[in-house]
Design a protein around this motif. Structure first.
Motif, PDB file in Angstrom:
ATOM      1  N   TYR A 111       0.772  -1.153  -0.034  1.00 39.50           N
ATOM      2  CA  TYR A 111       0.016  -0.055  -0.144  1.00 39.50           C
ATOM      3  C   TYR A 111       0.886   1.197  -0.180  1.00 39.50           C
ATOM      4  O   TYR A 111       0.529   2.433   0.570  1.00 39.50           O
ATOM      5  CB  TYR A 111      -0.953  -0.110   1.223  1.00 39.50           C
ATOM      6  CG  TYR A 111      -2.050  -1.063   0.971  1.00 39.50           C
ATOM      7  CD1 TYR A 111      -3.143  -0.819   0.207  1.00 39.50           C
ATOM      8  CD2 TYR A 111      -1.792  -2.378   1.364  1.00 39.50           C
ATOM      9  CE1 TYR A 111      -4.147  -1.666  -0.062  1.00 39.50           C
ATOM     10  CE2 TYR A 111      -2.686  -3.402   0.876  1.00 39.50           C
ATOM     11  CZ  TYR A 111      -3.986  -2.871   0.234  1.00 39.50           C
ATOM     12  OH  TYR A 111      -4.851  -3.762  -0.130  1.00 39.50           O
ATOM     13  N   LYS A 170      -2.584   3.946  -6.238  1.00 42.83           N
ATOM     14  CA  LYS A 170      -3.631   4.386  -5.132  1.00 42.83           C
ATOM     15  C   LYS A 170      -5.077   4.018  -6.149  1.00 42.83           C
ATOM     16  O   LYS A 170      -6.181   3.788  -5.710  1.00 42.83           O
ATOM     17  CB  LYS A 170      -3.549   5.762  -4.743  1.00 42.83           C
ATOM     18  CG  LYS A 170      -4.582   5.725  -3.703  1.00 42.83           C
ATOM     19  CD  LYS A 170      -4.237   7.228  -2.895  1.00 42.83           C
ATOM     20  CE  LYS A 170      -5.343   7.514  -2.135  1.00 42.83           C
ATOM     21  NZ  LYS A 170      -5.145   8.937  -1.522  1.00 42.83           N
ATOM     22  N   MET A 198      -6.532   0.968  -6.402  1.00 43.65           N
ATOM     23  CA  MET A 198      -7.043   0.037  -5.161  1.00 43.65           C
ATOM     24  C   MET A 198      -8.400  -0.366  -5.049  1.00 43.65           C
ATOM     25  O   MET A 198      -8.903   0.666  -5.002  1.00 43.65           O
ATOM     26  CB  MET A 198      -6.196   0.538  -3.953  1.00 43.65           C
ATOM     27  CG  MET A 198      -4.632   0.683  -4.041  1.00 43.65           C
ATOM     28  SD  MET A 198      -4.130   1.512  -2.808  1.00 43.65           S
ATOM     29  CE  MET A 198      -2.287   1.579  -2.983  1.00 43.65           C
ATOM     30  N   GLY A 206     -11.608   0.130  -2.943  1.00 43.84           N
ATOM     31  CA  GLY A 206     -12.369   0.873  -2.005  1.00 43.84           C
ATOM     32  C   GLY A 206     -12.051   0.478  -0.486  1.00 43.84           C
ATOM     33  O   GLY A 206     -11.756   1.211   0.451  1.00 43.84           O
ATOM     34  N   ARG A 252      -8.330   0.872   0.487  1.00 40.76           N
ATOM     35  CA  ARG A 252      -7.644   1.761   0.355  1.00 40.76           C
ATOM     36  C   ARG A 252      -7.453   2.697   1.418  1.00 40.76           C
ATOM     37  O   ARG A 252      -6.256   3.406   1.408  1.00 40.76           O
ATOM     38  CB  ARG A 252      -8.529   2.822  -0.807  1.00 40.76           C
ATOM     39  CG  ARG A 252      -7.847   3.876  -1.558  1.00 40.76           C
ATOM     40  CD  ARG A 252      -8.428   4.725  -2.361  1.00 40.76           C
ATOM     41  NE  ARG A 252      -8.803   3.820  -3.561  1.00 40.76           N
ATOM     42  CZ  ARG A 252      -9.788   4.308  -4.596  1.00 40.76           C
ATOM     43  NH1 ARG A 252     -10.628   5.259  -4.261  1.00 40.76           N
ATOM     44  NH2 ARG A 252     -10.057   3.208  -5.384  1.00 40.76           N
ATOM     45  N   TRP A 253      -7.985   2.652   2.475  1.00 37.82           N
ATOM     46  CA  TRP A 253      -7.859   3.365   3.767  1.00 37.82           C
ATOM     47  C   TRP A 253      -6.506   3.178   4.199  1.00 37.82           C
ATOM     48  O   TRP A 253      -5.767   4.004   5.238  1.00 37.82           O
ATOM     49  CB  TRP A 253      -8.781   3.169   4.851  1.00 37.82           C
ATOM     50  CG  TRP A 253      -9.059   1.682   5.140  1.00 37.82           C
ATOM     51  CD1 TRP A 253      -9.627   0.702   4.628  1.00 37.82           C
ATOM     52  CD2 TRP A 253      -8.237   0.971   6.099  1.00 37.82           C
ATOM     53  NE1 TRP A 253      -9.507  -0.656   5.048  1.00 37.82           N
ATOM     54  CE2 TRP A 253      -8.703  -0.458   6.101  1.00 37.82           C
ATOM     55  CE3 TRP A 253      -7.360   1.176   7.163  1.00 37.82           C
ATOM     56  CZ2 TRP A 253      -8.235  -1.450   7.030  1.00 37.82           C
ATOM     57  CZ3 TRP A 253      -6.904   0.346   8.044  1.00 37.82           C
ATOM     58  CH2 TRP A 253      -7.189  -1.054   8.027  1.00 37.82           C
ATOM     59  N   THR A 271      -3.426   2.924   2.843  1.00 41.08           N
ATOM     60  CA  THR A 271      -2.736   3.996   2.341  1.00 41.08           C
ATOM     61  C   THR A 271      -2.509   5.155   3.134  1.00 41.08           C
ATOM     62  O   THR A 271      -1.577   5.679   3.454  1.00 41.08           O
ATOM     63  CB  THR A 271      -3.089   4.381   0.962  1.00 41.08           C
ATOM     64  OG1 THR A 271      -4.266   5.128   0.937  1.00 41.08           O
ATOM     65  CG2 THR A 271      -2.887   3.134  -0.192  1.00 41.08           C
ATOM     66  N   ARG A 305       3.954   5.353   2.413  1.00 46.50           N
ATOM     67  CA  ARG A 305       3.533   5.854   1.379  1.00 46.50           C
ATOM     68  C   ARG A 305       3.391   7.528   1.147  1.00 46.50           C
ATOM     69  O   ARG A 305       3.716   8.015   0.103  1.00 46.50           O
ATOM     70  CB  ARG A 305       1.870   6.000   1.403  1.00 46.50           C
ATOM     71  CG  ARG A 305       1.090   6.187   0.355  1.00 46.50           C
ATOM     72  CD  ARG A 305       0.109   7.659   1.103  1.00 46.50           C
ATOM     73  NE  ARG A 305      -0.374   8.191  -0.209  1.00 46.50           N
ATOM     74  CZ  ARG A 305      -1.017   9.407  -0.147  1.00 46.50           C
ATOM     75  NH1 ARG A 305      -0.824  10.071   1.293  1.00 46.50           N
ATOM     76  NH2 ARG A 305      -1.512  10.171  -0.949  1.00 46.50           N
ATOM     77  N   THR A 359      -5.931  -7.264  -2.110  1.00 45.45           N
ATOM     78  CA  THR A 359      -5.186  -6.055  -2.712  1.00 45.45           C
ATOM     79  C   THR A 359      -5.344  -5.817  -3.977  1.00 45.45           C
ATOM     80  O   THR A 359      -5.565  -4.916  -4.563  1.00 45.45           O
ATOM     81  CB  THR A 359      -3.813  -6.142  -2.297  1.00 45.45           C
ATOM     82  OG1 THR A 359      -3.547  -6.182  -0.678  1.00 45.45           O
ATOM     83  CG2 THR A 359      -2.876  -5.086  -2.615  1.00 45.45           C
TER      84      THR A 359
END
Length: 1487
Positions: free
Chosen positions: A668, A675, A678, A680, A683-684, A686, A692, A1200
């Protein structure tokens, strides 16, 4: 009323004063022959022996006296009172009179009295003390099946809610005053350690501590909160930082416990120097001040010296009450005596309260104690004066054995097997409860209670004592320290001291720092040359992202390798925290602060190499932003991994969690999967991933000034030479129509959603993460101080009935048979006669006599020199005789045993070894048994299985299995192991492990003789007696036994028939009969001019003292020369010749087997495989770690890259889904190296010398057993991963075959090949990670094949090239690609032509497709039509080669398997004068 003090001595009050904060002068009180405990009602005298101050280092003490003399003068000269001194004190240096140490001490006491420095001392009084612990005495061993069994799970939950409780101690009362030493005696498991910990106020690990415990006027809570440093528990293991010197270790303890009030106002530095000087002098450590303390792998001081370092460290902290737990373990009796003498000096000099537990205590050692406490199964059997304990138990009704030491007798009465009842008119106590009750009613118990009441009354009658204690403690605190804090110095002072210590630790391990730096340089060069001078055009945009990602991650990965080291130092930090030396969080802070300059140094080198080899943007600002981020990110990740390690009690779960978290950090960051691609739901991640933000900053920092020339213009090539830029476009994301270059800013914005404008915001976020992780580290370190301490519980094999459980069901049974508690650590008493009966029936009768004549053994030492370890040794072992082989440490006892048993691999042996005067049979090793000092067994087998394994492989294959099993049952009876036949070897107590070792050798039916090396080492006196009685029974029934023994007690010594005594240099001093009560041997020494042996003296200690073998003994006679000229020697020579003559009349002893091993190779493999399979099944932690790692990483990677589409990005995601899946093999291979090395160690130590089986059979079995589990684990990974990513079901078969069947074969064998040449699992893990970095770098994913340049040969050599090509080509190849909206390239055709007409030729040559061929503007062109074009163009991957790739993987597997055998042979199998032996030596030297 106190009796008058002797003339010339300080009064008790002055003695009390002398307990000063500055021990250099004030506390050094000259010991007295008999001391009176101050304030004791009833004038109870202690008859403990005392020790002179210069016992350890006479010259050192003299030097110290001279130093103190000069200091005394200097102080006197500065004072107005100088003239009032006696002439002898004022003019010491200029006179010939000897310096009077006591006068200087009294002068110092005067100074203290004149000064305002308050002194303090602390005793402990306890009544009705009861300690409750958790857990039963026995349980069943966990297996994978039981772990996953729902009923077991329910049982575990029930135990968590209602834990089984048991009383560890009950009904204890007593007092230990300042200046007193208490000896705690009891059998293993009786509760000695618990009492010591409780008295030292360490209660955390117990469920409850009930009753009254008071430290003078203070409660345990007060002491824990405010005066924790005044009470210390010293564990039996000496754990110190191995890379600190002795001086640094002691001075650190003194530095952090330096009081503020000091005599003459000397500085802290002077105080510390004085403390170190006094302690190293009194404990004889001056000569090793600058020597590293060391550990098992780092050479340092000796065991006895390390023990004294522990004492000195404890004393340097000014603690007032010390508990020493079994601190003489592993020391011979002379070193043990030195240790306790040192404690006696410390107790007298420092007015401490000292509590000690010791196994096998000699008489001279026992006499140093004031009081003794005897524990019998958690009950108090005695507490009172040490000199009255023996008579108390004799009056109770028990008889000491002949010449039995008092300590051994006191332990023996608590063992139903070991005690000798007397004929008494009344019934005598037998159970623990009866013993406790008998003592409670005795006169000595009343005296003990009076003593308690007197001490309590004394404390209550002097309320000012508590006030003075508080004032003294307050005066000791530094200026800015909270006076109520247990720590004496402030947090900044602690930080400064700990930073200094951390630097010293690193300096002591410079080699480690250099290796770390070199690894950074090598990785930097490899990565730099892989991406060497990347072009500035768009073809290298992806490569630039890759190298920046690696630079950011690599240093963070290094910090993950620290986890095991952090757990290794935790026991030290925990012990020092309990001694109130410093806050644990300060240690973590100091480590972080010291890391900063070290990290800066390594990273500057690393960053310069990578930055300039790759040719990143050459501007100072960009380089420093790059460096700033990788430096900050490294510190952040280090804080994170350290905080993670600090949160767990065990390294295994910490490493598993760290691995999964690392996977999340990597996935991530935005490099592997941008991004926007990814899902949803994940995605948090990241947003909480510090990597990142760092990656965004260094990527945008690099690309902000980069305008890359377009590598591919659409359309271009034949027919498009004249086309203007207005009608061409770049295929790279971020290109604009009509421009021949791509703006780096636009590229990263569209590809990753990154912007350079966020750089300093990102830096702030990374720093915030770093601070948060550091705060978490400090917080967790401070409060999670518990170490992974487990109570020892005997485990039984599942499916069997543990004797303890039977007894719990049937009631407690006959107390004289031990009851439930005793079963765990004593053999059933009734079994002694039975054992002898069984031995008489079953022990193999021996008629052959083993002799040796004129043995010499010479070994090469460094520099071409040679050393003679054995010098002209002759002797014999006859059937039915028990022969002792004795001598001081370094006399060559074990060496002789190894030479006789043909177990030497180096050096030259000359002389003769015969059986019945004839040459040894070819299979001599197979016909003898050898019990090593270390009880090395496979931890997971049961006792019965261990014996059966030995019988199966060492008795001839022709013997029926039923006969072998029957003989194993007989051996179990002979060894008194019937009740523990199904107990798991790894959970046995010391005595039963020793019995198992002997049983394993007996199960092999040795025909000639049995060798034993130190069978009593590490045992308590009763277990040692039980083992020797067992050996005596074997000898009485015809076994020939030769046994080395470390300075036994008199009663153990009587068990032997003959003695071979060696002195240093391997020279014989005596060989012959011992005689009744060793009279023959004593007579020999006395008639040849030795001193007389005292009636109550231990003959073993007498003879060692006479020949000058003790720690401080010397001799003026050459006892070897006396022996060589003695008539006893001539008689021995004559006896040996007679044995030879008689034996040569008989036929020679034939070899029972004519091959190297008694069983066939296939049979060995079968048995080893069976044993290894059961070992794996019984190690659920290992198997669950393997299974969970596969499941978690499968789900994580799968979700992922969830349902990756058929777009260009989707195809790349599938590539990374496969690439990340293969990285899973690194932790899996590291895991399997641990059991491989563990099993190999057992083979090398015990099973190879016994000629049990071939090493090739072992390697074969280990490969066979590991593979199914790894295939099972990878199958679980496949199920969690394959369909989640969205690979087609029609292609699952090949992928499953390669990933879940062939790939496990590869990583299992490569992991074992690396383990085969590594000495330890840690080295194997580092070596494997290093080798694996090559495999990952050159497989064409991180840097495409066409850009590898010089390294292309590595691409062809790397197995992962073929693994990834096979997996990816087959799973993704021959499919259509459909570009997503952002992947289309928009081209404007020249006016007058459609898109189809304009791009027709280009598509025919380059591939791709149009979505709007009829349009006349904005042609939507997708550069890739099929996955084959994408894979071949970018990664050199072809679908058509997948079967070839599978075949090549089998070649690599075959190569790996060959390497396992070759490396095992070269590095681990002993050879003489071969290339392998030379290689092994070279590598061992480097390691």
């Amino acid at each position: 009323m106190a009796s008058p003090e002797p003339q010339g001595r300080s009064t008790p009050a002055e003695e009390t004063e002398s307990r000063d904060q500055f021990p250099t002068f004030a506390t050094v009180e000259s010991p007295q022959p008999e001391h009176k405990t101050p304030g004791r009602r009833g004038s109870t005298y202690s008859h403990a022996s005392h020790v002179s101050l210069d016992h350890f280092d006479h010259e050192g003490v003299e030097a110290l006296r001279r130093t103190l003399s000069r200091q005394s003068q200097a102080a006197a000269a500065n004072k107005e009172m100088a003239e009032s001194l006696h002439a002898s004190e004022a003019t010491v240096a200029g006179t010939d009179e000897p310096f009077d140490f006591e006068k200087v001490l009294r002068r110092t006491v005067q100074k203290l009295a004149e000064s305002d420095i308050k002194k303090r001392e602390l005793g402990v009084v306890f009544q009705n003390l009861k300690v409750v612990g958790m857990g039963s005495t026995a349980s069943y061993q966990q297996t994978l099946g039981s772990l996953l069994n729902p009923t077991t799970m329910v049982e575990s939950i029930r135990k968590l809610r209602h834990p089984p409780l048991r009383d560890i101690l009950a009904g204890f009362e007593g007092v230990v005053r300042p200046g007193e030493m208490l000896l705690v005696l009891g059998r293993p498991g009786s509760g000695c350690s618990t009492l010591l910990k409780t008295l030292a106020n360490q209660r955390d690990e117990y469920y409850a501590v009930q009753g009254d415990v008071m430290y003078d006027a203070f409660s345990p809570q007060d002491v824990a909160k405010h005066y924790r440093g005044d009470v210390q528990y010293c564990p039996e293991d000496d754990i110190h930082f191995p890379t600190l010197t002795v001086e640094q270790t002691i001075s650190f303890a003194a530095k952090v416990r330096t009081p503020r009030a000091r005599v003459d106002g000397i500085s802290r530095e002077q105080y510390v120097a004085h403390v170190v000087d006094v302690l190293t002098t009194i404990f004889g450590l001056r000569h090793v001040r600058k020597t590293l303390v060391g550990d098992a792998s780092i050479r340092g001081v000796s065991g006895g010296e390390k023990k004294r370092v522990s004492i000195a460290e404890a004393l340097a902290t000014n603690s007032l009450l010390n508990s020493w737990d079994n601190s003489t373990r592993g020391l011979d009796s002379s070193t043990a005596l030195e240790f306790v003498r040192a404690l006696r000096i410390a107790t007298d000099v420092y007015r401490q309260s000292t509590v000690v537990s010791i196994y096998q205590a000699g008489e001279s050692l026992y006499e140093l104690f004031d009081k003794v406490c005897v524990i019998y199964e958690g009950k108090m059997a005695y507490f009172g004066p040490a000199d009255r304990a023996r008579q108390y138990f004799i009056d109770m009704g028990y008889e000491p054995a002949n010449r039995q030491t008092t300590a051994d007798f006191l332990v023996a009465v608590t063992d139903p097997n070991g005690r000798i009842p007397r004929d008494m008119p009344h019934p005598i106590p037998r159970t623990a409860t009866e013993f406790a009750e008998h003592f409670r009613k005795s006169e000595l118990a009343a005296l003990n209670r009076d003593d308690i009441e007197a001490y309590k009354a004394e404390v209550q009658s002097q309320p000012q004592r508590a006030l003075e204690y508080r004032q003294s403690a307050k005066a000791a605190h530094a200026k800015h320290t909270n006076p109520k804090s247990p720590y004496l110095i402030s947090v900044p002072m602690q930080t400064r001291a700990l930073i200094t210590r951390r630097v010293q630790i690193l300096r002591g391990n410079m080699a480690g720092q250099v290796v770390n730096l070199v690894s950074f340089i090598i990785q930097g060069i490899i990565m730099g040359t892989t991406f060497l001078r990347v072009p500035n055009n768009t073809s290298a945009y992806f490569s630039r992202g890759g190298i920046l990602f690696f630079a950011l991650l690599f240093s963070g990965l290094q910090s993950m390798a620290e986890i095991p080291a952090l757990f290794a130092q935790r026991p030290i930090v925990l012990r020092q925290y309990k001694a109130a030396m410093y806050h644990p969080f300060v240690e973590a802070l100091a480590m972080t602060l010291v890391d900063i300059p070290v990290t800066v140094t390594t990273l500057i080198v690393f960053a310069i190499i990578i930055y300039f080899l790759v040719g990143l943007q050459l501007s100072a600002a960009q380089f420093f932003v790059f460096f700033l981020f990788i430096f900050t990110m490294t510190l952040t990740l280090k804080a994170w991994f350290r905080a993670l390690a600090a949160s767990f009690k065990d390294p295994a779960p910490a490493q598993t969690i760290a691995g999964v978290v690392l996977l999340g950090l990597v996935l991530y960051t935005g490099y592997n999967i941008p991004k926007p691609s990814m899902i949803g739901a994940l995605r948090w991640i990241t947003y909480i991933n510090p990597l990142r933000y760092g990656y965004e900053a260094i990527l945008t920092n690099e690309f902000r000034t980069l305008n890359g020339t377009c590598a591919t213009l659409v359309p271009s090539g034949p027919g498009y030479d004249t086309v203007s830029l207005a009608n061409q476009v770049c295929t790279t994301v971020g290109s604009a129509p009509g421009q021949p270059y791509v703006d780096g800013n636009r590229y990263v914005e569209l590809s990753y959603g990154y912007s350079y404008s966020n750089t300093w915001r990102n830096y702030g976020i990374v720093v915030a993460f770093g601070i948060a992780f550091l705060a978490a580290l400090l917080l967790v370190t401070e409060f999670n101080t518990a170490a992974g301490a487990e109570t020892a519980v005997m485990l039984y094999k599942r499916g069997t009935k543990a004797p303890v459980h039977e007894e719990e069901e049937n009631g407690k049974g006959d107390p004289e048979k031990g009851g439930a508690t005793a079963t765990a650590d004593s053999t059933r008493p009734g079994s002694l006669a039975e054992t002898e009966k069984v031995i008489a029936q079953a022990a193999p009768k021996m008629q052959d006599v083993f002799t040796w004549q004129h043995l010499q053994y010479v070994v090469p030492v460094g520099g071409g020199d040679h050393r003679k370890l054995l010098d002209d040794v002759s002797g014999y072992v006859a059937p039915g005789k028990l022969t002792a082989l004795m001598g001081e440490s370094g006399a060559g006892k074990t060496t002789l045993l190894n030479v006789l048993a043909q177990r030497t691999s180096t050096g030259v042996v000359t002389g003769d070894r015969f059986v019945n005067g004839q040459a040894l049979p070819a299979d001599f090793q197979a016909q003898t048994g050898y019990c090593q000092q270390m009880d090395t067994h496979l931890e997971t087998t049961s006792v019965r299985e261990a014996l059966l394994f030995s019988a199966k492989l060492r008795q001839p294959q022709s013997v029926p299995l039923s006969e072998k099993k029957a003989y194993v049952e007989t051996c179990l009876k002979m060894c008194g192991l019937e009740d523990h036949a199904d107990a798991i070897v790894g959970t046995l107590g010391v005595e039963h492990r020793k019995r198992t070792t002997i049983g394993v050798e007996l199960a092999a039916k040795p025909k000639l003789l049995l060798f034993l090396d130190e069978p009593t080492s590490g045992l308590d006196s009763q277990s040692a007696w039980a083992i020797m009685q067992f050996l005596r029974s074997l000898a009485d029934n015809g076994q020939a036994i030769l046994c080395t023994i470390h300075q036994p007690s008199a009663e153990l010594f009587q068990v032997f028939d003959k003695l071979l005594l060696l002195r240093k240099g391997g020279q014989t001093v005596y060989f012959g009969d011992l005689g009744r009560h060793a009279t023959t041997m004593i007579h020999y020494f006395e008639k040849n001019g030795s001193r007389k042996c005292a009636p109550n003296e231990n003959p073993a200690e007498f003879m060692l003292d006479v020949i000058g073998a003790g720690a401080t003994a010397t001799t003026d006679r050459d006892w070897h020369d006396i022996w060589m000229r003695s008539e006893e020697n001539q008689r021995t020579t004559k006896e040996i010749e007679e044995i030879h003559e008689e034996g040569r009349r008989r036929p020679p002893v034939e070899a029972t087997v004519h091959t190297e091993f008694t069983t066939s190779w296939l049979y060995q493999v079968q048995e080893l495989t069976r044993r290894d399979l059961s070992a794996h099944w019984r190690d659920p932690v290992y198997l669950m770690a393997k299974i969970m790692l596969n499941i978690l990483s499968g789900l994580f990677i799968g979700f992922t890259f969830f349902k990756s589409k058929d777009t260009i990005q989707g195809t790349q995601n599938k590539l990374f889904a496969i690439f990340m899946g293969t990285i899973n093999s690194v932790p899996l291979a590291s895991q399997l190296q641990v059991p491989f090395i563990r099993t190999r160690t057992i083979y090398e130590i015990r099973e190879r010398p016994s000629r049990m089986y071939s090493w090739t059979a072992l390697v074969t079995a280990m490969i066979i057993v590991e593979i199914p589990w790894n295939i099972f684990g990878s199958s679980l990974f496949f199920l969690c991963w394959y369909w989640t990513v969205g690979f087609p079901t029609s292609r699952a078969g090949y992928t499953y075959l390669v990933y879940a069947v062939v790939f496990p074969l590869y990583y299992t064998t490569i992991g074992q090949a690396v383990a085969a040449m590594s000495a330890t699992a840690e080295i194997a893990a580092i070596l494997f990670s290093f080798l694996f970095s090559f495999v990952l770098t050159f497989n064409g994913v991180m840097q495409p094949f066409r850009l590898l340049g010089w390294w292309q040969w590595m691409y062809r050599v790397t197995p992962f090239t073929y693994l990834i090509e096979g997996l990816l080509g087959q799973a993704v190849g021959r499919s259509q690609v459909r570009c997503s909206a952002v992947e289309y390239v928009q081209v404007n055709p020249p006016s007058g032509s459609t898109c189809g007409q304009y791009l027709q030729n280009y598509i025919a040559n380059a591939g791709g497709y149009l979505t709007n061929p009829d349009a006349t503007s904005q042609c939507n062109y997708c550069s890739i039509n099929s996955t084959d074009a994408f894979l071949e163009g970018n990664f050199n991957i072809l679908y058509s080669r997948h079967w070839r790739d599978l075949g090549l993987l089998f070649v690599y597997i075959a190569f790996n398997i060959t390497c396992v055998y070759v490396f095992m042979y070269l590095f681990r199998i002993p050879k003489k004068g071969s290339l392998g032996g030379w290689l092994k030596k070279r590598f061992a030297r480097r390691a």
